[in-house]
Design a protein around this motif. Structure first.
Motif, PDB file in Angstrom:
ATOM      1  N   LYS A  20       0.832  -1.204   0.000  1.00 28.83           N
ATOM      2  CA  LYS A  20       0.000   0.000   0.000  1.00 28.83           C
ATOM      3  C   LYS A  20       0.864   1.250   0.000  1.00 28.83           C
ATOM      4  N   GLU A  23       2.257   1.859  -3.443  1.00 35.14           N
ATOM      5  CA  GLU A  23       1.261   2.443  -4.348  1.00 35.14           C
ATOM      6  C   GLU A  23       1.058   3.936  -4.072  1.00 35.14           C
ATOM      7  N   LYS A  26       4.238   5.639  -5.372  1.00 35.72           N
ATOM      8  CA  LYS A  26       4.249   5.600  -6.838  1.00 35.72           C
ATOM      9  C   LYS A  26       3.365   6.708  -7.399  1.00 35.72           C
ATOM     10  N   LYS A  27       2.202   6.879  -6.808  1.00 38.77           N
ATOM     11  CA  LYS A  27       1.278   7.923  -7.268  1.00 38.77           C
ATOM     12  C   LYS A  27       1.920   9.305  -7.143  1.00 38.77           C
ATOM     13  N   HIS A  42       7.747  -1.865  -7.769  1.00 36.19           N
ATOM     14  CA  HIS A  42       8.091  -2.189  -6.386  1.00 36.19           C
ATOM     15  C   HIS A  42       9.081  -3.340  -6.459  1.00 36.19           C
TER      16      HIS A  42
END
Length: 168
Positions: A20, A23, A26-27, A42
């Motif tokens: 999580k 993510e 990454k955003k 990842h």
């Protein structure tokens, strides 16, 4: 738990929070340097379900042209990353975040052999429980022997990793 203090080596049990957190990060990365990225992966042990790891999220960013990495420095610094240059690890721009360190970025040109090895090794561990468990035991032993020496810890894993990469 995230964060590894400078000069320390320890592992913690795998956590679903790592995926999580990747993510979320990454955003944020794509929002500021998306025009340069081909893909954001990842990597490392936190990317492998069930594998104990140092509590640092490793991120591989693929870019079309290696020299575009320098165009990303200021934007990534705005996210809290420190740029460590291209001489820390081979053929990549390297960034880290936090003290204690919580994230690392390895920025590669698409097709780079080190990137492909990272992805192949990660995927092999994900699909092979026996090897994943063997690797975890090696890492646990090395971390207890090298609590204050990340270089010896990393060197101790090299032969195992190379033997797997030669198989796949």
């Amino acid at each position: 738990m995230l964060g590894l203090p400078r000069g320390e080596v320890f592992l913690v049990p795998w956590s679903a929070e790592w995926g999580k957190e990747f993510e979320r990060e990454k955003k944020r990365i794509v929002e500021v340097i998306g025009q340069y990225t081909v893909n954001v992966h990842h990597i490392g042990s936190t990317a492998v379900n069930g594998l104990s790891a140092k509590p640092i999220i490793d991120i591989a960013i693929e870019i079309d042209y290696f020299f575009d990495g320098t165009q990303c420095v200021t934007a990534l610094q705005g996210l809290g990353y420190s740029y460590r240059g291209t001489n820390v690890l081979p053929e990549r721009h390297y960034f880290n975040k936090g003290e204690p360190r919580t994230h690392q970025i390895h920025m590669y040109q698409t097709g780079n052999r080190y990137l492909l090895e990272q992805l192949n090794f990660r995927d092999y561990l994900k699909s092979n429980e026996l090897v994943r468990n063997e690797y975890e035991q090696l890492k646990l032993n090395l971390s207890s022997l090298n609590k204050n020496d990340k270089h010896k810890y990393a060197e101790g894993k090299t032969n195992f990793v190379q033997s797997i990469l030669e198989r796949i």
